[in-house]
Design a protein around this motif. Structure first.
Motif, PDB file in Angstrom:
ATOM      1  N   PRO A 168      73.947  21.617  29.655  1.00 34.54           N
ATOM      2  CA  PRO A 168      73.583  22.706  30.577  1.00 34.54           C
ATOM      3  C   PRO A 168      73.176  23.975  29.832  1.00 34.54           C
ATOM      4  CG  PRO A 168      75.658  21.719  31.231  1.00 34.54           C
ATOM      5  CD  PRO A 168      75.315  21.139  29.891  1.00 34.54           C
ATOM      6  N   LEU A 169      73.885  24.249  28.725  1.00 30.65           N
ATOM      7  CA  LEU A 169      73.554  25.450  27.966  1.00 30.65           C
ATOM      8  C   LEU A 169      72.173  25.329  27.360  1.00 30.65           C
ATOM      9  CD1 LEU A 169      74.319  28.159  26.736  1.00 30.65           C
ATOM     10  CD2 LEU A 169      75.384  26.943  24.857  1.00 30.65           C
ATOM     11  N   LEU A 170      71.871  24.139  26.810  1.00 35.50           N
ATOM     12  CA  LEU A 170      70.561  23.963  26.189  1.00 35.50           C
ATOM     13  C   LEU A 170      69.463  24.058  27.225  1.00 35.50           C
ATOM     14  CD1 LEU A 170      71.379  21.118  23.667  1.00 35.50           C
ATOM     15  CD2 LEU A 170      70.775  23.451  23.129  1.00 35.50           C
ATOM     16  N   ASN A 171      69.729  23.547  28.442  1.00 32.88           N
ATOM     17  CA  ASN A 171      68.709  23.645  29.476  1.00 32.88           C
ATOM     18  C   ASN A 171      68.524  25.077  29.932  1.00 32.88           C
ATOM     19  OD1 ASN A 171      68.238  20.927  29.443  1.00 32.88           O
ATOM     20  ND2 ASN A 171      69.681  20.459  31.066  1.00 32.88           N
ATOM     21  N   ALA A 172      69.578  25.886  29.826  1.00 33.39           N
ATOM     22  CA  ALA A 172      69.477  27.262  30.289  1.00 33.39           C
ATOM     23  C   ALA A 172      68.789  28.138  29.261  1.00 33.39           C
ATOM     24  CB  ALA A 172      70.859  27.819  30.586  1.00 33.39           C
ATOM     25  N   LEU A 173      68.819  27.773  27.994  1.00 33.89           N
ATOM     26  CA  LEU A 173      68.242  28.615  26.963  1.00 33.89           C
ATOM     27  C   LEU A 173      66.732  28.669  27.120  1.00 33.89           C
ATOM     28  CD1 LEU A 173      70.210  27.495  23.781  1.00 33.89           C
ATOM     29  CD2 LEU A 173      70.417  29.652  24.979  1.00 33.89           C
ATOM     30  N   PRO A 174      66.178  29.890  27.055  1.00 37.09           N
ATOM     31  CA  PRO A 174      64.707  29.965  27.108  1.00 37.09           C
ATOM     32  C   PRO A 174      64.112  29.296  25.877  1.00 37.09           C
ATOM     33  CG  PRO A 174      65.671  32.093  26.578  1.00 37.09           C
ATOM     34  CD  PRO A 174      66.801  31.193  26.885  1.00 37.09           C
ATOM     35  N   LYS A 175      62.928  28.742  26.033  1.00 34.44           N
ATOM     36  CA  LYS A 175      62.356  27.962  24.946  1.00 34.44           C
ATOM     37  C   LYS A 175      61.230  28.690  24.215  1.00 34.44           C
ATOM     38  CE  LYS A 175      63.536  23.370  26.592  1.00 34.44           C
ATOM     39  NZ  LYS A 175      64.475  23.808  27.591  1.00 34.44           N
ATOM     40  N   TYR A 176      60.510  29.546  24.929  1.00 41.32           N
ATOM     41  CA  TYR A 176      59.368  30.208  24.304  1.00 41.32           C
ATOM     42  C   TYR A 176      59.376  31.693  24.624  1.00 41.32           C
ATOM     43  CZ  TYR A 176      57.487  25.520  23.717  1.00 41.32           C
ATOM     44  OH  TYR A 176      57.310  24.207  23.355  1.00 41.32           O
ATOM     45  N   LEU A 177      58.839  32.439  23.671  1.00 40.23           N
ATOM     46  CA  LEU A 177      58.593  33.864  23.888  1.00 40.23           C
ATOM     47  C   LEU A 177      57.095  34.016  24.114  1.00 40.23           C
ATOM     48  CD1 LEU A 177      59.438  36.951  23.561  1.00 40.23           C
ATOM     49  CD2 LEU A 177      58.775  36.683  21.188  1.00 40.23           C
ATOM     50  N   TYR A 178      56.720  34.616  25.226  1.00 36.59           N
ATOM     51  CA  TYR A 178      55.307  34.784  25.567  1.00 36.59           C
ATOM     52  C   TYR A 178      54.916  36.251  25.424  1.00 36.59           C
ATOM     53  CZ  TYR A 178      55.599  30.173  27.745  1.00 36.59           C
ATOM     54  OH  TYR A 178      55.778  28.833  27.972  1.00 36.59           O
ATOM     55  N   VAL A 179      53.787  36.467  24.803  1.00 37.42           N
ATOM     56  CA  VAL A 179      53.232  37.814  24.728  1.00 37.42           C
ATOM     57  C   VAL A 179      51.810  37.710  25.262  1.00 37.42           C
ATOM     58  CG1 VAL A 179      52.563  39.722  23.209  1.00 37.42           C
ATOM     59  CG2 VAL A 179      54.613  38.390  22.698  1.00 37.42           C
ATOM     60  N   LYS A 180      51.558  38.454  26.307  1.00 38.53           N
ATOM     61  CA  LYS A 180      50.210  38.406  26.884  1.00 38.53           C
ATOM     62  C   LYS A 180      49.653  39.821  26.957  1.00 38.53           C
ATOM     63  CE  LYS A 180      51.200  34.372  29.766  1.00 38.53           C
ATOM     64  NZ  LYS A 180      50.463  33.311  29.077  1.00 38.53           N
ATOM     65  N   VAL A 181      48.509  39.983  26.398  1.00 40.29           N
ATOM     66  CA  VAL A 181      47.849  41.288  26.416  1.00 40.29           C
ATOM     67  C   VAL A 181      46.503  41.111  27.103  1.00 40.29           C
ATOM     68  CG1 VAL A 181      46.890  43.159  25.034  1.00 40.29           C
ATOM     69  CG2 VAL A 181      48.956  41.989  24.265  1.00 40.29           C
ATOM     70  N   ASP A 182      46.255  41.964  28.070  1.00 44.41           N
ATOM     71  CA  ASP A 182      44.999  41.910  28.807  1.00 44.41           C
ATOM     72  C   ASP A 182      44.384  43.298  28.749  1.00 44.41           C
ATOM     73  OD1 ASP A 182      44.199  40.398  32.037  1.00 44.41           O
ATOM     74  OD2 ASP A 182      42.966  41.054  30.343  1.00 44.41           O
ATOM     75  N   SER A 183      43.397  43.453  27.910  1.00 37.87           N
ATOM     76  CA  SER A 183      42.827  44.786  27.726  1.00 37.87           C
ATOM     77  C   SER A 183      41.682  45.008  28.704  1.00 37.87           C
ATOM     78  CB  SER A 183      42.333  44.913  26.283  1.00 37.87           C
ATOM     79  OG  SER A 183      41.512  46.039  26.145  1.00 37.87           O
TER      80      SER A 183
END
Lengths: 145, 97
Positions: free
Chosen positions: A49-64
């Protein structure tokens, strides 16, 4: 079950904790004496359950507003591995690093970072979201999932 | 598991577009003997340091963690699309899987 003496007070408390966990996960079955060992295993350290709860990716989105777009997806496992690596830096080098960081006003001692601290940090990142809407129309979004 | 392949796409105005698929698994196969030698050397060095009573004798673990770090780059995606006014857009896409 406690009243009839089938389980002790400590086991009853652990069973109630397990019921909370199972209710949160949407389980419909009612734990019985037969399932207590399963509940106990969940309490004692079933990491799924802990592993499923951990976020997997960090997203950075820039829209200029100029039309520039940047999308970055960083696996958080990379961040965890990097933090684990800091615990193996030789002490002489770590002392110098800590000294430099303290001079800059950052008093984090990476040598004391434990694996559970790292998981806690990554789990906390799940709630992190940074949204920037600049005056000129640029948009920046940073989040973890 | 280390990343098995990498996609690279670069397009900029006035230049030929570059589309590359790199089979990283072949690179790991080539590097495997060197990694094994490095691990053996690290184990020997750690043993000597440990017997000598040195405080730091974790070079093997350090090497293993570096390899783990490389493995954890799987899933990394970087995509940049730059639009210059009056020109075609420049694009860079990198995906490691």
């Amino acid at each position: 079950m406690l009243a009839s003496g089938k389980i002790t007070a400590e086991e009853a408390e652990r069973l109630l904790d397990a019921l909370d966990t199972r209710a949160a996960s949407g389980a419909e079955s009612v734990p019985s004496a037969e399932t207590i060992p399963a509940a106990q295993s969940a309490i004692k350290g079933d990491a799924t359950p802990l592993l499923n709860a951990l976020p997997k990716y960090l997203y950075v989105k820039v829209d200029s507003v100029d039309g520039d777009k940047v999308d970055v997806k960083v696996p958080l496992a990379l961040v965890r591995s990097g933090l684990k690596l800091t615990s193996l830096i030789p002490p002489q080098a770590m002392d110098q690093i800590n000294e430099q960081m303290t001079d800059k006003g950052i008093s984090i001692d990476f040598s004391n970072l434990k694996p559970e601290d790292i998981d806690e940090l990554v789990l906390a990142l799940r709630e992190m979201e940074v949204n920037v809407d600049a005056k000129n129309g640029d948009k920046v979004r940073v989040y973890c999932e | 598991m280390p990343p098995l392949s990498m996609w690279l796409y670069v397009a900029s105005p006035g230049h030929r577009k570059v589309r590359l698929w790199l089979p990283l698994f072949l690179l790991w196969l080539l590097l495997l003997p060197f990694v094994v030698i490095a691990l053996v050397v690290a184990v020997i060095v750690d043993s000597v340091l440990w017997i000598g009573g040195q405080r730091y004798h974790h070079y093997t673990l350090l090497l293993v963690r570096c390899l783990e770090l490389i493995s954890d780059t799987r899933g990394l995606v970087v995509s940049v699309n730059a639009d210059a006014p009056g020109e075609d857009s420049s694009e860079v896409h990198v995906a490691i899987s």
